[in-house]
Structures are given as C-alpha cells and as structure tokens.
Enzyme design. Structure first.
Site, PDB file in Angstrom:
ATOM      1  N   GLU A   1       0.880  -1.181   0.000  1.00  0.00           N
ATOM      2  CA  GLU A   1       0.000   0.000   0.000  1.00  0.00           C
ATOM      3  C   GLU A   1       0.906   1.216   0.000  1.00  0.00           C
ATOM      4  O   GLU A   1       1.686   1.405   0.934  1.00  0.00           O
ATOM      5  CB  GLU A   1      -0.896   0.008   1.239  1.00  0.00           C
ATOM      6  CG  GLU A   1      -1.939  -1.074   1.251  1.00  0.00           C
ATOM      7  CD  GLU A   1      -2.922  -0.986   0.099  1.00  0.00           C
ATOM      8  OE1 GLU A   1      -3.042   0.096  -0.531  1.00  0.00           O
ATOM      9  OE2 GLU A   1      -3.564  -2.010  -0.183  1.00  0.00           O
TER      10      GLU A   1
ATOM     11  N   CYS B   1      -2.380   8.593   3.283  1.00  0.00           N
ATOM     12  CA  CYS B   1      -2.257   8.217   1.874  1.00  0.00           C
ATOM     13  C   CYS B   1      -3.581   8.408   1.155  1.00  0.00           C
ATOM     14  O   CYS B   1      -3.632   8.445  -0.060  1.00  0.00           O
ATOM     15  CB  CYS B   1      -1.746   6.798   1.734  1.00  0.00           C
ATOM     16  SG  CYS B   1      -2.814   5.597   2.465  1.00  0.00           S
TER      17      CYS B   1
END
Ligand code: UN1
Length: 479
Positions: free
Chosen positions: A249, A283
C-alpha cells in the site's frame, strides 16, 4: 523535563535490549519527549523469524477459539488503555489527540472484527468429476508474515495487518516505523499479554536494515508493506525475486471532484477534512480538488472561511484540529515540494509562508488553477497542501481525475444520482467516496487501490483473508 523512553525489540516473548541508535522527539514540543530506539540488524530479524516459525505451529495447534479469545482480549486492553495510548501517539507523532483517540478505538474494533473472522474460516466442497470422489478447498495459514508499517497511522495500520495475520493462524515479524516505535512498543505489550504462544508476534525496531532483512528472508512467506512508493518498489523487487507473497500500500494523489450542483457546505467539509486534517499525512488525503469553474470562486472563499474556524497547534490539546508534521525531515521534504510548485508559477489561493525554524507546523495551503503537469498531480505531498483544478463540466472533471498513475481513493460531491452512478463506474480508484472525504475508511470493508498506489490483494474486512491464507485443494475418494 524531557521524558526519555528507551525501547527494546520484542523477540520470542521477551524484550531484547540493544544500544540506542535512533531518536524521535515530540514534533510540536521537542523537549517533551525523546523516544530512543535500537537499529535492528539482520541477525535480530533472523532470531525473530526462528521464534515466529516455532510459535506458528503452537498457534495453529491451539485452535481457532484460543486465537479469537486472544484477539478479543487485546481489543479490551486497548479500550482500557485508550487515553494513555492516544496521548502517547499525540506526543510521539504529532497526531491530534482527537484523531489518536479515534484511531486507538479503531484498532480495538479491528481486533474484535478479526476475533470473529478467526471463527469463520470457511472453505468449499465440490462434487468431483470422478464419480464417488469429492473436492475440498481449505484456507490454511501462509506461515510467517513480515509486516512493515508506517508512522502516520501508528496503531491502526499495524493492527489491520497483525489482527488478520493472527486470526488466520500466522506468526508475525513486525518492523514498525522508527518515527512511531514507542506507540508500537505499547501495542506490543498488549499483544504479548494476550496469552498467545510466545513468539507469535515479534517486533524488531529500527529504520532500514531490519525492513530490508525482512523482505529478503526466505523464512518469511509473505510481506505486507505500507509506506512510500520508493521503499515499496524496493520491497517489491526483493520479495518478488524470491517468489514471496506480496502486498503493498503506497501513495496517492487523490482527487475530489466538486460539481456545481454539490451542497457547498458538504463539499467544503470534504475538501478541508481530506486535504488538511491529520496535516495531510494520510495516503488517502485529497491533493487535487477538481472544481467546476462556475463555483470555483465561491468554493475557495468558503474553504478559506472554514479554515479560519480551525485550531492549528498542540496535538496534545483535545481542541486542536490540525497538528504538526511528524518530524523536521517531513517538514523539509514538504517545504522543498512547495517550493517546486511555486517555481512552476502556481498562485496560492490560500496559505502563508513557511517558517524555516525547527517548528514542524505547516499552514494549510491551496494552489489555484493547476493542471496534471503540476508536481501536486505527479507526486504525493505528505502535508497540508492541495491544488485546485478548474474544469468545464463533469466529463472534464472525470478525465482530469483519471489522468494519474495512482488510484487509491477519489471523491465526488454532487446532488446528482446520475453523476454519482457514472463516477462509481468510471473513476479509477480502489475506494470511492460520494459526498464524503477521500480519507477515512471503515475497517470491515476492503481497502486498497489501483495503479501505482497498491499491489496485491486488498487489506481489511473479509477481503483480508486472501492475503493471510493459502488455498489447499484436496481430492478425496473413499477408496
Ligand atoms: C484512512 O483514510 O482512514 O497510510 C486510512 C494511510 C492509509 C490509511 C488511510 N494506508 O494513510
């Protein structure tokens, strides 16, 4: 008086002291807290892998109910420890106390969710094409998993990897970020007290060395990493080269589309939350605000007004809305990126000048009238910095949104069901938000993105099983 916390690795159920090599200080008040930690070596990782591999057999042998009970115990321990844990997160990483409380609760709920999942390891059974035989598909543990986690969600991200790893019967070697190791060590204490076999979860502290050793270790069947794209690329190379299982990720340059038919208050709340809360260090943060030209002026005015009502300051204060960046290094990085955007000739619609002192705060900024050639659209900026992209209409907005290597989350503010439907089908991102901020995800639904943002199976929710189990297909005949 500066409080000094000296941390140790946790391997095979014991704290393992080593000499101090790294330090993290409270980014808002450096004299408040000094976290001192060792730099884990390849040998430390090797010892941890051996401990994990030995524990894994006992862990699966103990059965699913014992694992479920242990996970539920950790959840309860975190709820009891909520205030001290949240305060430590605020002091160590600069995350606001309010966010840190929510994150600690989220971590507790993730453990509870996966306590349930441990009891739901269901398989499938088929009739075989060979008469009299049958085919059974089971989900078995992968073995030992290596987890490398970032500082921006210092408890939730480790937990959304550790909890499914344990629920599905895997042992863990974990390298938390050097920026949030005190939080990690406090979480480790709760995990170690839960009654799992010693060595089920091993924590090796440090910066690069231990992480690299985890990615390279043949005794680790699977590696799950959350962090920067640059580090992710190295993890991918090393783990793929030895055919390990991989989950990455990484970053995003997430876009929020604001259409002229949107409720302006909702749109402003989404933009401000997505771009500036957590000081932009998510993020899933919004970095591209893509607005229909007709409402752009009104929108900027409303964002400016909203920002005036927010409190920027000490993360330890429960009334603070936006805290500092995590350390001076992050501030330097963001400052350099902001300078590069300015050098493109971009105009600042909102935001002031950056102070050059040790203070890790960055004021919320909005650059106006950008297009996807801007650095803001090409690189993740881990700070409270966003750009406004003016578009003609919805079609132009969607085109602008999708013109990116990344695809983690994306948002749309509209009152049109038709546009929402087109967005759900046409936006290229793993997580789509309609009239909600691009950041802020549930723990029981799949998490992950497209393109350069993610690699491998989704995390969280029931989808987590795919990464943390292997399939066994058995053909059986009564003989
Ligand atoms: C969220 O938006 O609630 O590092 C979670 C990150 C993401 C998590 C975002 N992996 O910011």
């Amino acid at each position: 008086m500066t409080e000094v916390l000296t941390l140790a690795h946790h391997i095979a159920g014991r704290d393992v002291d080593a000499s101090v090599a790294l330090e993290q200080r409270n980014p808002h008040a450096p004299d408040d807290l000094s976290v001192q930690l060792p730099e884990g070596s390849a040998d430390d990782v090797d010892t941890a892998v051996a401990a994990a591999r030995a524990a894994q057999r006992t862990l699966t042998g103990g059965g699913i109910e014992a694992r479920a009970d242990a996970l539920a115990r950790i959840a309860r321990a975190l709820v009891i420890d909520l205030e001290p844990m949240a305060m430590l997160i605020a002091r160590e990483t600069g995350k606001t106390l309010r966010d840190a409380r929510m994150e600690t609760m989220r971590a507790a709920r993730i453990f509870d969710f996966f306590a349930g999942e441990a009891l739901r390891i269901v398989g499938e059974r088929y009739e075989s094409t060979r008469n009299g035989a049958m085919v059974e598909v089971m989900h078995v543990p992968v073995g030992t998993v290596g987890l490398i986690t970032p500082w921006n969600f210092p408890i939730a991200i480790p937990v959304w990897k550790i909890a499914p790893a344990l629920a599905f019967g895997n042992a863990v070697v974990w390298k938390p970020s050097e920026v949030s190791s005190a939080t990690a060590a406090r979480l480790m204490r709760h995990i170690a007290a839960a009654g799992l076999p010693a060595g089920s979860v091993n924590m090796v502290l440090g910066a690069g060395t231990a992480g690299t050793a985890i990615t390279a270790h043949e005794g680790i069947e699977a590696v799950s990493f959350t962090g920067s794209e640059a580090t992710g690329a190295r993890v991918r190379q090393t783990v793929s080269a030895r055919n390990g299982r991989l989950q990455l990720e990484m970053g995003g340059v997430n876009g929020l589309i604001v259409l002229a038919d949107a409720n302006l208050d909702i749109a402003v709340d989404c933009a401000v939350n997505g771009a500036y809360f957590a000081a932009g260090q998510r993020c899933t943060a919004t970095s591209r605000i893509i607005v229909e030209d007709a409402v752009a002026g009104r929108f900027i005015g409303a964002v400016r007004q909203k920002l005036q009502t927010l409190r920027i300051g000490d993360p330890r204060d429960a009334a603070t809305d936006i805290g500092p960046l995590a350390n001076p290094r992050q501030k330097q990085r963001v400052t350099a990126q902001v300078d590069a955007v300015r050098a493109e000739g971009a105009a600042l619609a909102i935001g002031g000048t950056l102070s050059q002192d040790d203070d890790c705060h960055v004021p919320p900024m909005l650059f106006d009238d950008l297009d996807n050639r801007s650095l803001i659209a090409r690189e993740e900026i881990f700070g409270p910095v966003a750009g406004l992209f003016r578009v003609r209409d919805f079609e132009h907005a969607l085109e602008t949104l999708n013109d990116s290597r990344y695809g983690l989350s994306a948002g749309l503010c509209t009152s049109s069901l038709r546009h929402a439907e087109t967005f759900k089908r046409g936006a290229r991102a793993g997580m789509l938000m309609v009239n909600l901020p691009t950041a802020g995800v549930d723990y029981h639904a799949p998490f992950g993105g497209e393109g350069a943002s993610s690699h491998g199976p989704r995390e969280q929710g029931r989808a987590a099983r795919a990464f943390y189990t292997s399939l066994r297909t058995t053909y059986q005949h009564p003989g």
